[in-house]
Design an enzyme around this catalytic site. Structure first.
Site, PDB file in Angstrom:
ATOM      1  N   CYS A 118      18.426  11.891  32.384  1.00 12.96           N
ATOM      2  CA  CYS A 118      18.983  10.533  31.544  1.00 12.96           C
ATOM      3  C   CYS A 118      18.420  10.253  30.333  1.00 12.96           C
ATOM      4  CB  CYS A 118      18.812   9.149  32.482  1.00 12.96           C
ATOM      5  SG  CYS A 118      19.705   9.134  34.021  1.00 12.96           S
ATOM      6  N   HIS A 254      17.313   1.889  29.281  1.00 14.32           N
ATOM      7  CA  HIS A 254      18.211   2.678  30.004  1.00 14.32           C
ATOM      8  C   HIS A 254      18.770   1.706  31.004  1.00 14.32           C
ATOM      9  CE1 HIS A 254      20.024   5.780  32.302  1.00 14.32           C
ATOM     10  NE2 HIS A 254      18.973   5.724  33.362  1.00 14.32           N
ATOM     11  N   ASN A 284      24.659   3.036  36.267  1.00 16.50           N
ATOM     12  CA  ASN A 284      23.840   4.020  35.424  1.00 16.50           C
ATOM     13  C   ASN A 284      24.810   4.974  34.808  1.00 16.50           C
ATOM     14  OD1 ASN A 284      22.004   5.938  34.596  1.00 16.50           O
ATOM     15  ND2 ASN A 284      21.032   6.066  36.406  1.00 16.50           N
TER      16      ASN A 284
END
Length: 333
Positions: A118, A254, A284
């Site tokens: 990520c 994030h 996400n």
């Protein structure tokens, strides 16, 4: 690594894309043993975007760059010497998805994909900064794009409800003195590799841990890791930038889990009005998470010229990235 304020390297232009298809928590209730209350209480996610059968990471990346061009004009891509696509779901191991972007927009540029979980877009920003600073590139097109729905195990409620698809594209180049990136923090802890993984060509990790054909995550361990590095990486990035948490006008974390975001916000002592949150609407989206949140904050008028923006992200590797950017109002709108 530290970024000198006098070097003036920052974001010149930005564009994003999310697929039109929305998958809600109620949709999950119809296909597995879960509930809206269970998902929201643990993650803060209410819905996410899912790519269609004929949409892939390249498709999403193309659309994000098209949005950038719509917002800033074709001239925003002039002098782009390098294309980086940070992704965990490339169309193919080769050719690079970045090469497909280069070809689509007729850029005279090098191109490669970046795989760092990520935090990939955070790593791409640091690499773009270094390329421009060194003179190896005039501008860099740094993209975070994911079609995570293609690798999701739809029978695993612990992961299926978490992920969504999307893309963000940024042009990195020189900005006036005093603006731009002030610091970068990049880190990895491969001892935690087994906690978040997916097979490619090997059936197992070097320690013998079997790899699944779909994304696997040990949620408890990743949660603990995320809370820890969200704290340490943000404070390190702020210190390297010569600032304090009170100097941060906008915090873009994030977008993985609202509880993790809240823990980081609280540790930094920041009020919610300084934090950008869209995990409830997108889930996400991995490498696309921060550019999508950044563009939405810009669209909402939440970022002003000279604001100090703090980015932080974590993910598979295990890896993390944080940075501080002083926003230049002349670009990225």
């Amino acid at each position: 690594m530290n970024a000198s304020a006098q070097e003036g390297i920052g974001i010149l232009a930005l564009g994003i894309y999310t697929p039109p298809k929305v998958m809600t928590n109620q949709d999950f209730e119809a296909i597995m043993d879960t509930s809206d209350e269970w998902i929201v209480s643990r993650t803060g996610i209410k819905e996410r975007r899912i790519s269609s059968d004929d949409e892939f990471t390249s498709t999403l990346a193309f659309q994000a760059v098209e949005d950038l061009v719509r917002r800033h004009g074709r001239e925003a891509l002039q002098e782009v010497d390098l294309v980086i696509v940070a992704t965990n779901t490339p169309d193919a191991l080769f050719p690079a998805t970045a090469a497909l972007v280069q070809a689509r927009f007729g850029l005279k540029a090098g191109a490669y994909d970046l795989l760092a979980g990520c935090p990939g877009w955070g790593y791409a920003l640091a690499q773009a900064y270094a390329m421009v600073q060194s003179g190896l590139a005039r501008k860099v097109l740094a993209i975070g794009a994911e079609a995570l729905s293609k690798i999701t195990d739809w029978n695993d409620r612990s992961t299926a409800v978490l992920f969504g698809d999307g893309a963000g594209a940024a042009v990195i180049g020189r900005v006036p003195p005093g603006y731009g990136f002030k610091s970068f923090v990049l880190g990895a802890d491969g001892d935690g590799a087994k906690e978040l993984s997916m097979a490619c060509v090997a059936p197992r990790l070097p320690d013998g841990t079997a790899l699944a054909k779909r994304a696997y995550m040990n949620g408890r361990e990743v949660f603990k890791f995320a809370v820890r590095v969200m704290n340490t990486a943000t404070l390190e990035a702020i210190e390297k930038a010569g600032l304090t948490p009170a100097d941060i006008e906008v915090f873009i974390p994030h977008q993985a889990n609202l509880r993790i975001i809240d823990a980081a916000r609280e540790r930094l002592g920041l009020p919610w009005e300084r934090v950008v949150v869209n995990v409830d609407r997108y889930g996400n989206t991995s490498t696309a998470s921060m550019p999508i949140a950044l563009q939405e904050a810009l669209d909402a008028g939440r970022i002003q010229d000279g604001d100090h923006i703090l980015f932080v992200t974590f993910g598979a590797g295990l890896t993390w990235a944080a940075s501080v950017l002083t926003w230049w109002g002349g670009g990225g709108r």
